[in-house]
Design an enzyme around this catalytic site. Structure first.
Site, PDB file in Angstrom:
ATOM      1  CE  LYS A 128      49.090  32.038  35.516  1.00 47.61           C
ATOM      2  NZ  LYS A 128      49.890  32.547  36.670  1.00 47.61           N
ATOM      3  CD  GLN A 182      43.741  33.103  41.194  1.00 49.10           C
ATOM      4  OE1 GLN A 182      43.982  33.702  42.217  1.00 49.10           O
ATOM      5  NE2 GLN A 182      43.717  33.703  40.015  1.00 49.10           N
ATOM      6  CE  LYS A 196      40.432  35.864  40.851  1.00 46.63           C
ATOM      7  NZ  LYS A 196      41.452  36.814  41.330  1.00 46.63           N
ATOM      8  CE  LYS A 218      46.540  34.943  44.973  1.00 49.35           C
ATOM      9  NZ  LYS A 218      45.705  35.615  43.951  1.00 49.35           N
ATOM     10  N   GLY A 246      52.142  37.368  40.169  1.00 49.21           N
ATOM     11  CA  GLY A 246      52.170  38.338  41.258  1.00 49.21           C
ATOM     12  C   GLY A 246      50.837  38.459  41.971  1.00 49.21           C
ATOM     13  CG  ASP A 247      47.673  38.660  45.103  1.00 43.90           C
ATOM     14  OD1 ASP A 247      46.725  38.430  44.335  1.00 43.90           O
ATOM     15  OD2 ASP A 247      47.494  39.106  46.267  1.00 43.90           O
ATOM     16  CB  THR A 302      44.127  43.038  37.473  1.00 48.95           C
ATOM     17  OG1 THR A 302      45.092  42.004  37.291  1.00 48.95           O
ATOM     18  CG2 THR A 302      43.099  42.591  38.479  1.00 48.95           C
ATOM     19  CG  ASN A 310      49.138  45.903  38.640  1.00 46.27           C
ATOM     20  OD1 ASN A 310      48.247  45.102  38.365  1.00 46.27           O
ATOM     21  ND2 ASN A 310      49.913  46.431  37.721  1.00 46.27           N
ATOM     22  CB  SER A 323      48.369  35.102  33.919  1.00 49.55           C
ATOM     23  OG  SER A 323      48.990  36.045  34.760  1.00 49.55           O
TER      24      SER A 323
HETATM   25  N1  GLU Z   1      46.962  37.529  41.689  1.00 57.37           N
HETATM   26  C1  GLU Z   1      46.096  37.735  40.563  1.00 57.37           C
HETATM   27  C2  GLU Z   1      44.706  37.270  40.897  1.00 57.37           C
HETATM   28  O1  GLU Z   1      44.259  37.431  42.011  1.00 57.37           O
HETATM   29  C3  GLU Z   1      46.661  37.179  39.275  1.00 57.37           C
HETATM   30  C4  GLU Z   1      47.041  35.746  39.272  1.00 57.37           C
HETATM   31  C5  GLU Z   1      47.776  35.292  38.003  1.00 57.37           C
HETATM   32  O2  GLU Z   1      47.996  36.088  37.100  1.00 57.37           O
HETATM   33  O3  GLU Z   1      48.107  34.100  37.974  1.00 57.37           O
HETATM   34  O4  GLU Z   1      43.966  36.785  40.075  1.00 57.37           O
END
Ligand code: GLU
Length: 449
Positions: A93, A114, A117, A129, A168-169, A212, A243, A381
């Site tokens: 994810k 990630q 996190k 990612k 997204g990112d 976020t 965002n 998410s």
């Molecule tokens: N890109 C965001 C992050 O850095 C969200 C990733 C997601 O929602 O999967 O955590």
């Protein structure tokens, strides 16, 4: 058995040798490794299982060609990536980033962060990612659509609602997710759980857009409360204007802080009266314009072009780096410290250099690291995935309340982990340790895979 320090040093030396040119990835790894020394001293079986060396090697890296046609009929080629880093605790994810700086080092550092996190969110999601070096700036809607369709035509072979769920990112927002989803659906049929950040009319979650930025501010709220402080009357600098920055600004204003500056890659705007949120949204979300145009509507505000001054030289109580990696270096950190900054809370991924973090910690500045502070986006998410699976849609208030609780739990877990391993008050170490422990337990239970 060797000590935790010897083990961590040995693995880091190997990671450095085998990934010598991936500077951002090595930075992300270095930030984590020191914190884990006492964990390996406490759990020597993780050394025996060589968990760290397994964790820093992505399960899989997919790199692919993305050919696309511009509006003039000229052919372009970009490189697409998906790093499926760790599925120890759930399906991969993590977001997709479209930006010219994207390369293997960038997607690996983002994917590595990630893992931790996503573990901290308390939800069953692994780390991944992806993205492309495609530059969305100045492209027409049709060019964006053709690019994203070509990107998804390849990516769809590797993702799925229980396998890998992108979102997204930077450079990938609602428009891009819409096109990506449409193309996935055309090739595979309707499976709404395959992407998150979707539009509300086709399976998106309320509060995902805000998550976020709101989450960063909720996390900061707990940091401040630990010192008996709140946001009322505080001045804040928020870098970026995407965002994360927009919704951090919105929540800060709701909670009584005054955001005096925002930025984009062309420079920063300083508005002593407080940034006007409607103008910011209009410029960035509707017009997709540059931040400089803020001064057209607010002539008292001052624009400083990139290279002519730093947003971090402004005097404020709170700083929220919400733009991109390594946007805040040691010099910037010193400026903030000299100006008496109270707290620095990271909204972007790895915005502070290792030296900047060390300076904040030495100076006793409250420091909220990205993997904990900006976990609210991916946490919502995961709530979007849960709603998709159960075919239920929660209200804005329901999702916001869950987000608030998740950020509080992350703060509590991170602080307790720091205390347990003699890093009291060090949220960087706490986040690394708390994120790691769950992943390590899962990896250990699943054997040598
Ligand atoms: N890109 C965001 C992050 O850095 C969200 C990733 C997601 O929602 O999967 O955590």
């Amino acid at each position: 058995m060797i000590s935790g320090k010897e083990y961590v040093d040995r693995v880091f030396a190997k990671v450095k040798a085998t990934n010598a040119h991936e500077t951002e990835f090595l930075q992300a790894v270095e930030e984590v490794f020191d914190s884990l020394i006492p964990v390996f001293d406490k759990y020597p079986k993780y050394i025996k299982e060589n968990l760290l060396e397994r964790l820093v090697e992505p399960e899989r890296i997919i790199s692919f060609r993305v050919p696309w046609l511009d509006d003039q009929g000229d052919v372009h080629v970009n490189r697409g990536y998906r790093v499926q880093f760790s599925s120890a605790i759930g399906p991969y994810k993590g977001g997709l980033r479209f930006h010219p700086s994207v390369n293997q080092s960038i997607v690996k550092f983002l994917g590595f962060e990630q893992i931790f996190k996503n573990s901290l969110t308390g939800q069953p999601i692994g780390g991944g990612k992806g993205g492309s070096d495609f530059d969305p700036k100045g492209k027409s809607d049709m060019e964006i659509m053709r690019f994203t369709q070509s990107f998804m035509t390849e990516l769809q072979k590797y993702i799925g609602p229980d396998l890998d769920v992108p979102a997204g990112d930077i450079g990938v927002g609602a428009r891009e997710i819409g096109y990506l989803f449409g193309q996935y659906k055309r090739l595979n049929g309707y499976q709404n759980g395959v992407l998150t950040g979707k539009g509300l009319s086709f399976g998106g979650s309320l509060t995902r857009k805000e998550a976020t930025g709101y989450g960063v501010v909720y996390f900061a709220q707990h940091m401040l409360a630990s010192k008996g402080q709140d946001f009322k009357g505080k001045k804040a600098i928020v870098s970026g204007s995407g965002n994360v920055a927009i919704y951090a600004t919105e929540k800060l204003q709701q909670l009584g802080a005054r955001v005096i500056a925002v930025s984009d890659s062309s420079g920063y705007v300083y508005d002593e009266k407080g940034i006007d949120l409607d103008s910011l949204k209009q410029i960035k979300e509707v017009n997709r314009g540059r931040i400089k145009s803020y001064i057209d509507q607010h002539p008292h505000a001052v624009f400083t072009a990139a290279g002519s001054g730093s947003i971090w030289s402004l005097k404020a109580d709170l700083a929220f780096p919400c733009a991109t990696q390594n946007e805040l270096n040691a010099k910037d950190a010193q400026l903030l410290i000299d100006n008496g900054i109270l707290a620095v809370v990271e909204g972007a991924n790895m915005p502070s250099s290792l030296k900047a973090i060390a300076l904040f910690q030495e100076a006793g500045v409250l420091f909220g690291p990205a993997k904990a502070a900006n976990a609210g986006g991916v946490a919502v998410s995961a709530l979007e995935m849960a709603q998709n699976s159960s075919r239920i849609a929660w209200t804005f208030e329901e999702v916001d309340a869950k987000l608030f609780d998740i950020m509080r739990d992350i703060y509590d877990n991170v602080t307790h982990a720091a205390d347990d391993f003699k890093f009291s008050g060090n949220l960087v170490a706490g986040a690394n340790i708390a994120g790691f422990l769950k992943v390590a337990e899962a990896m250990s239970a699943q054997g040598l895979v």
